[in-house]
Enzyme design. Structure first.
Site, PDB file in Angstrom:
ATOM      1  N   GLU A   1     -11.144   4.555   5.222  1.00 38.03           N
ATOM      2  CA  GLU A   1     -10.710   5.349   6.376  1.00 38.03           C
ATOM      3  C   GLU A   1     -11.799   5.375   7.439  1.00 38.03           C
ATOM      4  O   GLU A   1     -11.515   5.286   8.632  1.00 38.03           O
ATOM      5  CB  GLU A   1     -10.322   6.770   5.951  1.00 38.03           C
ATOM      6  CG  GLU A   1      -9.096   6.854   5.083  1.00 38.03           C
ATOM      7  CD  GLU A   1      -7.783   6.525   5.781  1.00 38.03           C
ATOM      8  OE1 GLU A   1      -7.750   6.357   7.014  1.00 38.03           O
ATOM      9  OE2 GLU A   1      -6.766   6.424   5.072  1.00 38.03           O
TER      10      GLU A   1
ATOM     11  N   TRP B   1      -5.102   0.149  10.625  1.00 31.76           N
ATOM     12  CA  TRP B   1      -5.062   0.204   9.166  1.00 31.76           C
ATOM     13  C   TRP B   1      -4.642  -1.148   8.598  1.00 31.76           C
ATOM     14  O   TRP B   1      -5.120  -1.562   7.548  1.00 31.76           O
ATOM     15  CB  TRP B   1      -4.137   1.326   8.699  1.00 31.76           C
ATOM     16  CG  TRP B   1      -4.215   1.524   7.222  1.00 31.76           C
ATOM     17  CD1 TRP B   1      -3.222   1.315   6.323  1.00 31.76           C
ATOM     18  CD2 TRP B   1      -5.360   1.933   6.469  1.00 31.76           C
ATOM     19  NE1 TRP B   1      -3.684   1.582   5.048  1.00 31.76           N
ATOM     20  CE2 TRP B   1      -4.999   1.957   5.106  1.00 31.76           C
ATOM     21  CE3 TRP B   1      -6.666   2.277   6.808  1.00 31.76           C
ATOM     22  CZ2 TRP B   1      -5.872   2.320   4.088  1.00 31.76           C
ATOM     23  CZ3 TRP B   1      -7.547   2.636   5.790  1.00 31.76           C
ATOM     24  CH2 TRP B   1      -7.151   2.652   4.457  1.00 31.76           C
TER      25      TRP B   1
ATOM     26  N   TYR C   1       0.843  -1.203   0.000  1.00 29.21           N
ATOM     27  CA  TYR C   1       0.000   0.000   0.000  1.00 29.21           C
ATOM     28  C   TYR C   1       0.881   1.257   0.000  1.00 29.21           C
ATOM     29  O   TYR C   1       0.667   2.183  -0.787  1.00 29.21           O
ATOM     30  CB  TYR C   1      -0.937  -0.033   1.207  1.00 29.21           C
ATOM     31  CG  TYR C   1      -1.746   1.217   1.397  1.00 29.21           C
ATOM     32  CD1 TYR C   1      -2.752   1.566   0.489  1.00 29.21           C
ATOM     33  CD2 TYR C   1      -1.510   2.060   2.473  1.00 29.21           C
ATOM     34  CE1 TYR C   1      -3.485   2.724   0.664  1.00 29.21           C
ATOM     35  CE2 TYR C   1      -2.244   3.214   2.656  1.00 29.21           C
ATOM     36  CZ  TYR C   1      -3.232   3.544   1.742  1.00 29.21           C
ATOM     37  OH  TYR C   1      -3.956   4.695   1.910  1.00 29.21           O
TER      38      TYR C   1
END
Length: 184
Positions: free
Chosen positions: A42, A50, A20
């Site tokens: 998010e 995350w 990512y």
């Protein structure tokens, strides 16, 4: 994308985080569907890591119609229930409902501004914004507070200023790569 070597931001540790970081994070993004996806991811991340969101990203895409805002905006309770039951989904009813509400608001923003991209980047002329070398990474900024207020006024949920700041980092409005990161 060709993989760079060298240091990377200290938060990128797992293979998914590294992929990512190296391939997406902090790069100016203008694709409507991808902007919506990252805004929703998010929001789903609120209170979670995350890393967990990245692990479940494929399942979330599958359960949420590829984060296609037109499809999600038309969802009713039956689709919400299916999403809540899907494997790998964050089973938070409020977050699932917010994906539908946010898709509806996203489409209204797009109608008003021509695109969500124009709306978002209109807040940030001259972006990406860069931190001064060595300056601490904030949790939120006046810009994320302003965008958060506006998104909430437009009916979006799970778009507080900390979430919005993370979103701004992810889509490249804010460039927060560490000074010694090979991707800076």
């Amino acid at each position: 994308m060709e993989r760079q070597t060298g240091k990377r931001c200290p938060w990128a540790n797992t293979p998914l985080e590294i992929a990512y970081h190296d391939g997406e994070w902090g790069r100016p993004l203008h694709d409507e569907r991808a902007l919506f996806e990252l805004l929703e991811l998010e929001g789903f991340q609120a209170g979670l890591s995350w890393s967990l969101i990245l692990e479940r990203r494929a399942a979330l895409r599958e359960a949420f119609a590829g984060f296609n805002p037109e499809k999600l905006a038309a969802w009713g309770e039956e689709e919400v229930q299916k999403a809540l039951a899907a494997p790998g989904v964050i089973r938070n009813r409020s977050k699932v409902h917010s994906a539908v509400t946010n898709a509806q608001a996203f489409l209204r923003v797009r109608e008003e501004f021509g695109s969500f991209d124009a709306y978002l980047w209109g807040f940030a002329p001259g972006a990406p914004f860069r931190r001064a070398p060595g300056a601490p990474v904030p949790a939120q900024t006046p810009l994320s507070q302003e965008i958060s207020r506006d998104l909430r006024r437009r009916g979006m949920k799970f778009v507080g200023p900390v979430i919005v700041y993370s979103f701004l980092q992810s889509v490249g409005v804010v460039h927060d790569h560490a000074a010694d990161c090979a991707f800076a």
